[in-house]
Design a protein around this motif. Structure first.
Motif, mmCIF file in Angstrom:
data_model
loop_
_atom_site.group_PDB
_atom_site.id
_atom_site.type_symbol
_atom_site.label_atom_id
_atom_site.label_comp_id
_atom_site.label_asym_id
_atom_site.label_seq_id
_atom_site.Cartn_x
_atom_site.Cartn_y
_atom_site.Cartn_z
ATOM 1 N N UNK A 19 2.919 -2.152 -44.229
ATOM 2 C CA UNK A 19 2.261 -3.112 -43.104
ATOM 3 C C UNK A 19 2.745 -4.573 -43.327
ATOM 4 N N UNK A 20 3.314 -4.710 -44.476
ATOM 5 C CA UNK A 20 3.667 -6.109 -44.730
ATOM 6 C C UNK A 20 5.104 -6.790 -44.430
ATOM 7 N N UNK A 21 6.158 -5.562 -44.279
ATOM 8 C CA UNK A 21 7.599 -5.810 -44.019
ATOM 9 C C UNK A 21 7.801 -5.351 -42.809
ATOM 10 N N UNK A 22 9.284 -5.730 -42.446
ATOM 11 C CA UNK A 22 9.707 -5.488 -41.110
ATOM 12 C C UNK A 22 11.062 -5.350 -41.457
ATOM 13 N N UNK A 23 11.877 -4.191 -40.940
ATOM 14 C CA UNK A 23 13.264 -4.150 -41.233
ATOM 15 C C UNK A 23 13.999 -4.462 -40.046
ATOM 16 N N UNK A 24 14.900 -5.386 -40.212
ATOM 17 C CA UNK A 24 15.953 -5.665 -39.106
ATOM 18 C C UNK A 24 17.224 -4.903 -39.356
ATOM 19 N N UNK A 37 18.185 -6.016 -43.038
ATOM 20 C CA UNK A 37 17.391 -6.965 -43.802
ATOM 21 C C UNK A 37 16.025 -6.729 -43.660
ATOM 22 N N UNK A 38 15.450 -6.784 -44.759
ATOM 23 C CA UNK A 38 13.732 -6.473 -44.896
ATOM 24 C C UNK A 38 12.958 -7.909 -45.095
ATOM 25 N N UNK A 39 12.207 -8.166 -44.297
ATOM 26 C CA UNK A 39 11.409 -9.535 -44.132
ATOM 27 C C UNK A 39 10.022 -9.135 -44.197
ATOM 28 N N UNK A 40 8.894 -10.073 -44.442
ATOM 29 C CA UNK A 40 7.877 -10.135 -44.379
ATOM 30 C C UNK A 40 7.608 -9.744 -42.854
ATOM 31 N N UNK A 41 6.403 -9.210 -42.827
ATOM 32 C CA UNK A 41 5.674 -8.679 -41.391
ATOM 33 C C UNK A 41 5.552 -9.873 -40.500
ATOM 34 N N UNK A 42 5.369 -11.185 -40.821
ATOM 35 C CA UNK A 42 4.970 -11.982 -40.033
ATOM 36 C C UNK A 42 6.250 -12.843 -39.569
ATOM 37 N N UNK A 43 7.528 -12.505 -40.149
ATOM 38 C CA UNK A 43 8.498 -13.302 -39.517
ATOM 39 C C UNK A 43 9.071 -12.779 -38.305
ATOM 40 N N UNK A 44 9.328 -13.561 -37.397
ATOM 41 C CA UNK A 44 9.621 -13.255 -35.890
ATOM 42 C C UNK A 44 11.043 -12.596 -35.875
ATOM 43 N N UNK A 45 11.380 -11.817 -35.099
ATOM 44 C CA UNK A 45 12.699 -11.046 -35.173
ATOM 45 C C UNK A 45 13.922 -12.272 -35.019
ATOM 46 N N UNK A 46 13.546 -13.406 -33.985
ATOM 47 C CA UNK A 46 14.769 -14.243 -33.899
ATOM 48 C C UNK A 46 14.837 -15.245 -35.124
ATOM 49 N N UNK A 47 13.915 -15.271 -36.013
ATOM 50 C CA UNK A 47 14.410 -16.027 -37.114
ATOM 51 C C UNK A 47 15.294 -15.169 -38.272
ATOM 52 N N UNK A 48 14.995 -13.934 -38.268
ATOM 53 C CA UNK A 48 15.751 -13.058 -39.169
ATOM 54 C C UNK A 48 17.299 -12.843 -38.641
#
Length: 94
Positions: A19-24, A37-48
Motif C-alpha cells: 500500500x505504501x509503494x508504487x513501481x514505475x 523504480x520503486x517509490x513511496x506511494x505518495x510520489x506522483x508519476x511525473x516526479x519519478x
C-alpha cells in the motif's frame, strides 16, 4: 488475479508495504521489462519520471516513441521527450 485474492495469504507487514509503494516500470514493445523504480506511494508519476527516463534512454539509444499513461502527461515531460528527438505517445485524460 486481483489484489484481494492474494490478501488472504499475505502478512500484515507485506500488505502495508504494497500500500505504501508504487513501481514505475519501463517495458519495450514486446513487454520485456527494461528498468523499474520503486517509490513511496505518495510520489506522483511525473516526479519519478526524470531518473527513470534518464537511465533507460542512456542504455537504449534506439528508443524513438515513448508511450506513457496519463499520470505522466505534463508539459515538462512532453518537452523533454521532444527535445531528445523522440515522439511522446500519451493516453487521453479527461
Amino acid at each position: 488475479v486481483s489484489y484481494l485474492q492474494y490478501s488472504s495469504w499475505l502478512s500484515t507487514d507485506m500488505l502495508s508495504f504494497f500500500r505504501l509503494t508504487e513501481a514505475h516500470t519501463v517495458c519495450d514493445k514486446h513487454n520485456f521489462i527494461l528498468d523499474t523504480v520503486v517509490t513511496s506511494g505518495n510520489v506522483h508519476d511525473s516526479v519519478a519520471f526524470d531518473a527513470l527516463y534518464e537511465r533507460v534512454t542512456r542504455r537504449f539509444l534506439q528508443i524513438r516513441i515513448v508511450t506513457m499513461d496519463a499520470g505522466y502527461k505534463t508539459p515538462w515531460i512532453c518537452k523533454r521527450i521532444i527535445d531528445d528527438g523522440r515522439i511522446p505517445s500519451l493516453l487521453y485524460k479527461r
